[in-house]
Design a protein around this motif. Structure first.
Motif, PDB file in Angstrom:
ATOM      1  N   ALA A 148       2.861   9.136 -11.023  1.00 39.24           N
ATOM      2  CA  ALA A 148       1.549   9.510 -10.490  1.00 39.24           C
ATOM      3  C   ALA A 148       1.662   9.919  -9.019  1.00 39.24           C
ATOM      4  CB  ALA A 148       0.568   8.356 -10.650  1.00 39.24           C
ATOM      5  N   LEU A 149       2.564   9.276  -8.266  1.00 36.78           N
ATOM      6  CA  LEU A 149       2.775   9.666  -6.864  1.00 36.78           C
ATOM      7  C   LEU A 149       3.392  11.050  -6.782  1.00 36.78           C
ATOM      8  CD1 LEU A 149       2.462   6.485  -6.549  1.00 36.78           C
ATOM      9  CD2 LEU A 149       3.922   6.738  -4.553  1.00 36.78           C
ATOM     10  N   VAL A 151       5.429   9.836   0.245  1.00 33.60           N
ATOM     11  CA  VAL A 151       6.085  10.525  -0.871  1.00 33.60           C
ATOM     12  C   VAL A 151       6.676  11.813  -0.297  1.00 33.60           C
ATOM     13  CG1 VAL A 151       5.841  11.474  -3.189  1.00 33.60           C
ATOM     14  CG2 VAL A 151       4.361   9.594  -2.451  1.00 33.60           C
ATOM     15  N   THR A 152       7.977  11.937  -0.336  1.00 34.79           N
ATOM     16  CA  THR A 152       8.633  13.039   0.345  1.00 34.79           C
ATOM     17  C   THR A 152       9.920  13.401  -0.380  1.00 34.79           C
ATOM     18  OG1 THR A 152       9.446  13.771   2.522  1.00 34.79           O
ATOM     19  CG2 THR A 152       9.867  11.482   1.909  1.00 34.79           C
ATOM     20  N   GLU A 162      -2.683   6.425  -0.040  1.00 35.58           N
ATOM     21  CA  GLU A 162      -3.065   5.031  -0.253  1.00 35.58           C
ATOM     22  C   GLU A 162      -3.124   4.826  -1.760  1.00 35.58           C
ATOM     23  OE1 GLU A 162      -6.291   1.626   1.074  1.00 35.58           O
ATOM     24  OE2 GLU A 162      -6.512   3.684   1.818  1.00 35.58           O
ATOM     25  N   VAL A 163      -2.261   3.940  -2.253  1.00 39.48           N
ATOM     26  CA  VAL A 163      -1.996   3.848  -3.692  1.00 39.48           C
ATOM     27  C   VAL A 163      -2.324   2.448  -4.211  1.00 39.48           C
ATOM     28  CG1 VAL A 163      -0.249   4.204  -5.464  1.00 39.48           C
ATOM     29  CG2 VAL A 163      -0.092   5.452  -3.306  1.00 39.48           C
ATOM     30  N   PRO A 164      -3.079   2.342  -5.320  1.00 38.76           N
ATOM     31  CA  PRO A 164      -3.263   1.024  -5.942  1.00 38.76           C
ATOM     32  C   PRO A 164      -1.921   0.455  -6.396  1.00 38.76           C
ATOM     33  CG  PRO A 164      -4.828   2.622  -6.821  1.00 38.76           C
ATOM     34  CD  PRO A 164      -3.830   3.396  -6.015  1.00 38.76           C
ATOM     35  N   VAL A 172      -6.264   9.214  -0.452  1.00 35.25           N
ATOM     36  CA  VAL A 172      -6.492   8.054  -1.316  1.00 35.25           C
ATOM     37  C   VAL A 172      -6.245   8.463  -2.754  1.00 35.25           C
ATOM     38  CG1 VAL A 172      -8.157   6.340  -2.098  1.00 35.25           C
ATOM     39  CG2 VAL A 172      -8.158   7.076   0.295  1.00 35.25           C
ATOM     40  N   LEU A 173      -5.288   7.817  -3.386  1.00 33.29           N
ATOM     41  CA  LEU A 173      -4.931   8.143  -4.767  1.00 33.29           C
ATOM     42  C   LEU A 173      -5.801   7.314  -5.711  1.00 33.29           C
ATOM     43  CD1 LEU A 173      -2.810   9.874  -6.297  1.00 33.29           C
ATOM     44  CD2 LEU A 173      -1.451   7.793  -6.502  1.00 33.29           C
TER      45      LEU A 173
END
Length: 553
Positions: free
Chosen positions: A313-314, A293-294, A304-306, A28-29
């Motif tokens: 940020a990712l 993200v790869t 899990e990104v807002p 969770v980001l």
């Protein structure tokens, strides 16, 4: 249990590159920095903005409401203050900026009051109406508003409900990890969709390169009160395309000019089902999503990104980009597109971010002439003739390209992938499509302008005829008035002439036998003369009375 699987024509099996991002659980980001929320996060009309700069909002609060039949709402991913509403760069193939809401988080991450409901006790039509404010769209990348596909009641005509867990594109693993870790949430969402649509069958399709996801989904489906079959399909790109998966599971080919719902089938992505569950059972609107993200990063994974989080940020969450990173790709390498900037935000359609580098995606070799090997035709999953479409697109013979079903092309990239001459076939098809669309729009605008001009000329002619008719009517009226005046004058002249003749006749009349009259006879004659004189004196007044009567009608 699915008794048999079917096949679709064509397809390819590129290197998967999925193991890199499935080695750790979904992380969770947290909210970090300013969030940018584009209004263009779905197919259809842009939503209507309900806030203005300076407003303080809570997490899940409605920022922009759906407009028209096909649209989706936008919500605040966290609590904070609206900083601006202006054009900003967004993740879109065009690279053009678009209207976006900028939110400055307050660090409290406070939800607005949530209203979870017992959906089993709610009216279906009311649930569909409620979905308009949920912000849920197709989370597999299509971003089509979900309330359009979840028609209420058994009258929906949907006989088969298909849940798409194939995830056939290389590199993308967000659906795989979601099925592994949150299978129960997916099944709860499937139960809600089943309640709304009332299908006879429900099937989850998963590619055979996801054994952990398959096992988790089978166990979750076994616990459900709804009968849900799990079907394992061969790993073959593009089996995750809704029409290809439908053909694999049912043997039904959806015509190119129809939707799957027209043949009694509806398809949803597994992440969409999770969003449906969280909205009805927990009261949560769409404020985040899982993103892979790869690529050329230190620690590939799923987060899990807002929504609205910048791509930078990712990359930081994945350990940062490695040297020689030369850009970001949103989506898979087959159908994704290069992002215009690393600062663009995550949106609802963002399922994967690939940091590209020459070692992963080498520069394309020189394009050689087409050798008509027909490998592209063999690989095409839609059974088109790619080499013919290529020639028509290259020569801008757009009518022929349309005749050869150019718009049936799903732009999957299979033809480009297998082409030994390294021809970027899909780029030619996209060019031809854009040219045809532009021509059609220009033709439509010309037709509209012609219709408007014809209407204008018709209106001018009609007004001209109306003016001519009014002039003719006035002229006829004036002529009639002149004729009436002439008739009155003639009548008056005749009366005057008659009176003159009468006067003359009276003047000519001389009394006879007036000699030797007696006194009594003379007195009688004198009385007659007096009366005659009085009558003569009264004649002008009588004539005036007659004239007034004639003039007054």
């Amino acid at each position: 249990m699915i008794s048999r699987l079917f096949k679709f024509s064509g397809g390819v099996h590129p290197p998967e590159h999925k193991l890199e991002s499935t080695g750790q659980p979904i992380q969770v980001l947290p909210v970090s920095g300013t969030l940018v929320l584009p209004l263009r996060q779905h197919v259809g009309n842009l939503p209507k903005i309900l806030v203005q700069p300076g407003d303080h909002v809570l997490k899940g609060q409605l920022l922009a409401e759906a407009v028209g039949a096909i649209s989706a709402a936008v919500h605040a991913p966290t609590s904070g203050t609206i900083v601006s509403i202006e054009d900003q760069s967004i993740p879109h193939p065009s690279g053009l900026p678009d209207v976006s809401i900028t939110l400055n988080p307050d660090g409290e991450n406070r939800w607005m009051p949530l209203n979870p409901t017992d959906w089993r006790q709610r009216d279906r039509a009311e649930m569909i109406s409620s979905l308009r404010v949920s912000g849920i769209v197709g989370m597999g990348g299509a971003a089509f508003p979900t309330q359009i596909k979840l028609r209420p009641g058994g009258g929906s005509g949907i006989k088969t409900l298909i849940i798409n867990g194939a995830e056939c594109e290389p590199y993308i693993t967000c659906d795989d990890m979601l099925m592994r870790e949150r299978a129960d949430e997916i099944v709860r969402g499937i139960e809600i969709a089943h309640y709304l649509l009332g299908p006879e069958k429900c099937i989850v399709g998963i590619e055979d390169n996801k054994p952990e996801a398959e096992r988790a989904m089978r166990e979750a489906c076994a616990r459900s009160a709804v009968k849900i079959d799990v079907a394992v399909v061969p790993t073959l790109y593009p089996s995750g395309d809704a029409r290809r998966l439908t053909a694999l599971l049912t043997g039904i080919e959806v015509p190119s000019d129809k939707r799957s719902s027209d043949v009694g089938i509806q398809v949803f992505n597994v992440a969409t089902m999770t969003a449906v569950y969280r909205y009805f059972s927990l009261g949560e609107t769409v404020v985040s999503r899982i993103v892979t993200v790869t690529g050329n990063v230190a620690r590939p994974g799923n987060f899990e990104v807002p929504l609205g989080t910048p791509m930078t940020a990712l990359l930081e969450a994945a350990g940062g980009e490695l040297p020689n990173t030369n850009g970001l790709i949103m989506g898979g390498p087959m159908m994704g597109f290069s992002l215009p900037s690393m600062q663009v935000p995550v949106i609802k359609a963002t399922n994967c971010i690939i940091a590209s580098a020459p070692r992963l995606f080498p520069a394309p070799p020189p394009v050689l002439p087409c050798i008509r090997c027909a490998r592209c035709a063999d690989a095409c999953p839609v059974s088109l003739q790619p080499q013919e479409l290529y020639w028509f697109a290259k020569s801008q013979n757009l009518d022929k390209a349309r005749e050869y079903k150019l718009f049936d092309c799903i732009e999957c990239g299979c033809c480009s992938y297998v082409c030994p001459s390294n021809i970027p076939l899909v780029q030619y098809y996209r060019f031809a499509k854009s040219e045809i669309i532009a021509q059609d729009k220009a033709k439509e605008a010309a037709n509209l302008a012609r219709e408007r001009n014809e209407f204008r000329l018709e209106r001018i002619e009609r007004e001209k005829q109306e003016r001519a008719a009014k002039h003719a009517q006035r002229a006829a009226g004036a002529k009639a008035e002149s004729a009436d005046a002439d008739a009155d004058a003639a009548k008056k002249a005749a009366i005057a002439a008659a009176m003159e003749r009468a006067k003359a006749q009276k003047a000519e009349v001389q009394p006879k036998n007036t000699e030797d009259l007696s006194d009594a006879a003379k007195a009688e004659v004198a009385a007659i003369d007096v009366r005659r004189a009085e009558a003569t004196a009264a004649e002008p007044e009588a004539a005036n009375v007659v004239k007034e009567k004639q003039e007054n009608g």
